[in-house]
Design a protein around this motif. Structure first.
Motif, PDB file in Angstrom:
ATOM      1  N   GLN A  17       0.828  -1.218   0.000  1.00 43.59           N
ATOM      2  CA  GLN A  17       0.000   0.000   0.000  1.00 43.59           C
ATOM      3  C   GLN A  17       0.861   1.267   0.000  1.00 43.59           C
ATOM      4  N   SER A  18       2.037   1.202   0.627  1.00 51.38           N
ATOM      5  CA  SER A  18       2.905   2.395   0.671  1.00 51.38           C
ATOM      6  C   SER A  18       3.286   2.853  -0.721  1.00 51.38           C
ATOM      7  N   VAL A  19       3.537   1.890  -1.611  1.00 46.35           N
ATOM      8  CA  VAL A  19       3.955   2.239  -2.970  1.00 46.35           C
ATOM      9  C   VAL A  19       2.844   3.047  -3.659  1.00 46.35           C
ATOM     10  N   LYS A  20       1.597   2.652  -3.441  1.00 46.89           N
ATOM     11  CA  LYS A  20       0.464   3.352  -4.072  1.00 46.89           C
ATOM     12  C   LYS A  20       0.224   4.708  -3.394  1.00 46.89           C
ATOM     13  N   LEU A  21       0.329   4.744  -2.083  1.00 49.25           N
ATOM     14  CA  LEU A  21       0.080   5.997  -1.350  1.00 49.25           C
ATOM     15  C   LEU A  21       1.154   7.048  -1.665  1.00 49.25           C
ATOM     16  N   LYS A  22       2.372   6.569  -1.792  1.00 42.86           N
ATOM     17  CA  LYS A  22       3.490   7.479  -2.075  1.00 42.86           C
ATOM     18  C   LYS A  22       3.248   8.200  -3.401  1.00 42.86           C
ATOM     19  N   GLU A  23       2.749   7.464  -4.390  1.00 40.59           N
ATOM     20  CA  GLU A  23       2.501   8.083  -5.703  1.00 40.59           C
ATOM     21  C   GLU A  23       1.363   9.070  -5.626  1.00 40.59           C
ATOM     22  N   LYS A  24       0.274   8.659  -4.992  1.00 39.24           N
ATOM     23  CA  LYS A  24      -0.908   9.521  -4.966  1.00 39.24           C
ATOM     24  C   LYS A  24      -0.659  10.816  -4.194  1.00 39.24           C
ATOM     25  N   TYR A  25       0.018  10.713  -3.050  1.00 38.84           N
ATOM     26  CA  TYR A  25       0.168  11.894  -2.192  1.00 38.84           C
ATOM     27  C   TYR A  25       1.560  12.518  -2.274  1.00 38.84           C
ATOM     28  N   ARG A  26       2.398  12.005  -3.164  1.00 37.44           N
ATOM     29  CA  ARG A  26       3.754  12.531  -3.360  1.00 37.44           C
ATOM     30  C   ARG A  26       4.532  12.627  -2.039  1.00 37.44           C
ATOM     31  N   LEU A  27       4.603  11.489  -1.379  1.00 34.10           N
ATOM     32  CA  LEU A  27       5.310  11.417  -0.099  1.00 34.10           C
ATOM     33  C   LEU A  27       6.597  10.613  -0.263  1.00 34.10           C
ATOM     34  N   VAL A  28       7.520  10.813   0.655  1.00 36.57           N
ATOM     35  CA  VAL A  28       8.743  10.005   0.670  1.00 36.57           C
ATOM     36  C   VAL A  28       8.428   8.713   1.425  1.00 36.57           C
ATOM     37  N   HIS A  29       8.691   7.578   0.768  1.00 38.74           N
ATOM     38  CA  HIS A  29       8.409   6.268   1.379  1.00 38.74           C
ATOM     39  C   HIS A  29       9.648   5.789   2.127  1.00 38.74           C
ATOM     40  N   LEU A  30       9.503   5.682   3.434  1.00 45.57           N
ATOM     41  CA  LEU A  30      10.647   5.273   4.236  1.00 45.57           C
ATOM     42  C   LEU A  30      10.371   3.910   4.868  1.00 45.57           C
ATOM     43  N   SER A  31      10.877   2.863   4.245  1.00 46.44           N
ATOM     44  CA  SER A  31      10.647   1.494   4.734  1.00 46.44           C
ATOM     45  C   SER A  31      11.898   0.995   5.438  1.00 46.44           C
ATOM     46  N   THR A  32      11.809   0.802   6.743  1.00 53.48           N
ATOM     47  CA  THR A  32      13.003   0.334   7.471  1.00 53.48           C
ATOM     48  C   THR A  32      13.371  -1.078   7.023  1.00 53.48           C
ATOM     49  N   GLY A  33      12.360  -1.894   6.674  1.00 56.42           N
ATOM     50  CA  GLY A  33      12.655  -3.244   6.174  1.00 56.42           C
ATOM     51  C   GLY A  33      13.493  -3.173   4.900  1.00 56.42           C
ATOM     52  N   ASP A  34      13.101  -2.297   3.968  1.00 55.00           N
ATOM     53  CA  ASP A  34      13.859  -2.171   2.707  1.00 55.00           C
ATOM     54  C   ASP A  34      15.277  -1.651   2.961  1.00 55.00           C
ATOM     55  N   ILE A  35      15.397  -0.671   3.852  1.00 61.37           N
ATOM     56  CA  ILE A  35      16.737  -0.103   4.120  1.00 61.37           C
ATOM     57  C   ILE A  35      17.638  -1.187   4.732  1.00 61.37           C
ATOM     58  N   LEU A  36      17.049  -1.987   5.647  1.00 59.93           N
ATOM     59  CA  LEU A  36      17.842  -3.056   6.277  1.00 59.93           C
ATOM     60  C   LEU A  36      18.217  -4.146   5.267  1.00 59.93           C
ATOM     61  N   ARG A  37      17.270  -4.491   4.372  1.00 59.36           N
ATOM     62  CA  ARG A  37      17.599  -5.525   3.364  1.00 59.36           C
ATOM     63  C   ARG A  37      18.688  -5.025   2.410  1.00 59.36           C
ATOM     64  N   ASP A  38      18.644  -3.728   2.103  1.00 58.68           N
ATOM     65  CA  ASP A  38      19.677  -3.145   1.249  1.00 58.68           C
ATOM     66  C   ASP A  38      21.043  -3.219   1.952  1.00 58.68           C
ATOM     67  N   PHE A  84       5.968   6.436   6.835  1.00 56.39           N
ATOM     68  CA  PHE A  84       6.836   5.550   7.599  1.00 56.39           C
ATOM     69  C   PHE A  84       6.238   4.149   7.526  1.00 56.39           C
ATOM     70  N   ASP A  85       6.994   3.216   6.958  1.00 53.86           N
ATOM     71  CA  ASP A  85       6.507   1.851   6.709  1.00 53.86           C
ATOM     72  C   ASP A  85       7.411   0.890   7.483  1.00 53.86           C
ATOM     73  N   GLY A  86       6.830   0.293   8.520  1.00 55.52           N
ATOM     74  CA  GLY A  86       7.635  -0.627   9.341  1.00 55.52           C
ATOM     75  C   GLY A  86       8.356   0.084  10.470  1.00 55.52           C
ATOM     76  N   PHE A  87       8.073   1.345  10.661  1.00 52.68           N
ATOM     77  CA  PHE A  87       8.677   2.152  11.728  1.00 52.68           C
ATOM     78  C   PHE A  87       7.629   3.144  12.209  1.00 52.68           C
ATOM     79  N   PRO A  88       7.382   3.304  13.493  1.00 51.48           N
ATOM     80  CA  PRO A  88       8.013   2.640  14.626  1.00 51.48           C
ATOM     81  C   PRO A  88       7.471   1.232  14.865  1.00 51.48           C
ATOM     82  N   ARG A  89       8.346   0.371  15.399  1.00 48.19           N
ATOM     83  CA  ARG A  89       7.962  -1.008  15.703  1.00 48.19           C
ATOM     84  C   ARG A  89       8.031  -1.291  17.195  1.00 48.19           C
TER      85      ARG A  89
END
Ligand code: B4P
Length: 190
Positions: A17-38, A84-89
């Motif tokens: 859902q973050s991917v869709k919301l980011k496009e619609k509302y022009r927000l920065v998507h910050l996924s801690t899971g993605d940053i950690l996997r990277d 913020f996606d996956g944060f705060p946990r």
């Protein structure tokens, strides 16, 4: 700025859902899971440490996740806002986020919580594991991740309830149906 947290158990559809919301509302998507996997893929010191925890379905220590997030916040303070996606946990992460956004004259406007039945979470993550090969998408680890969510992450809901920012959203149905529900809440809150 308009800032939201997308929240819910593993496999509830936060990333989707973050991917869709980011496009619609022009927000920065910050996924801690993605940053950690990277970081894991690049074998940085943080990535090597994170691997130990994520492989077992445990949370990465607060200090490491918080440290990693600080720079990303400051790099994007001129944006429309964050998802913020996956944060705060954890409650500690929630408090950190509140203080640091206040220092920057902003705040979280809504915690959007996707509610999905346990059996559906397990089904989605097992299906994803077949394609992604993610080491944490196998049954024994998935069950631990869901338990960790209930023990350590669900208390974050109470934190935002006290601030009057908690919005539960039904997370069962098609991706588009759920997206429409999320947008309905955002339009009310904005
Ligand atoms: P995350 O990367 O945050 O991942 P997640 O909780 O597994 O998934 P998400 O809810 O985003 O599910 P998705 O949309 O992909 O965390 C992974 C790990 O990183 C954690 O366990 C932890 O170890 C560590 N970590 C991350 N942040 C941390 C923090 N702040 N502190 C400490 N540790 C941290 O959806 C899952 C699947 O369902 C997908 O395949 C998708 O296609 C499918 N799907 C989505 N919506 C659907 C729908 N409506 N119907 C059918 N299928 C759907």
């Amino acid at each position: 700025m308009f800032n939201i947290v997308i929240f819910g158990p593993p496999g509830s559809g936060k990333g989707t859902q973050s991917v869709k919301l980011k496009e619609k509302y022009r927000l920065v998507h910050l996924s801690t899971g993605d940053i950690l996997r990277d970081a894991m893929a690049k074998k940085t010191p943080l990535g090597v440490k994170a691997q130990e925890y994520m492989g077992k379905g445990e949370l990465v220590p607060d200090e490491d996740v918080i440290g990693m997030l600080m720079g990303v916040l400051d790099e994007n303070m001129d944006s429309n806002g964050f998802i913020f996606d996956g944060f705060p946990r954890t409650e500690k992460q929630a408090l950190f986020l509140k203080k640091n956004l206040e220092k920057r004259d902003t705040m979280i406007h809504a915690l959007l919580t996707l509610e999905v039945k346990r059996e559906e979470l397990i089904k989605r993550l097992i299906d994803r594991g077949k394609q992604s090969g993610r080491s944490d998408d196998k049954l024994s680890v998935i069950e631990n991740r869901i338990n960790v969510y209930h023990d350590q992450t669900a208390p974050v809901i109470e934190f935002y309830q006290k601030l009057d920012k908690y919005y539960p959203v039904a997370g069962m149905g098609t991706i588009d149906e759920i997206f429409d529900r999320l947008c309905g809440v955002i339009e009310e809150v904005k």
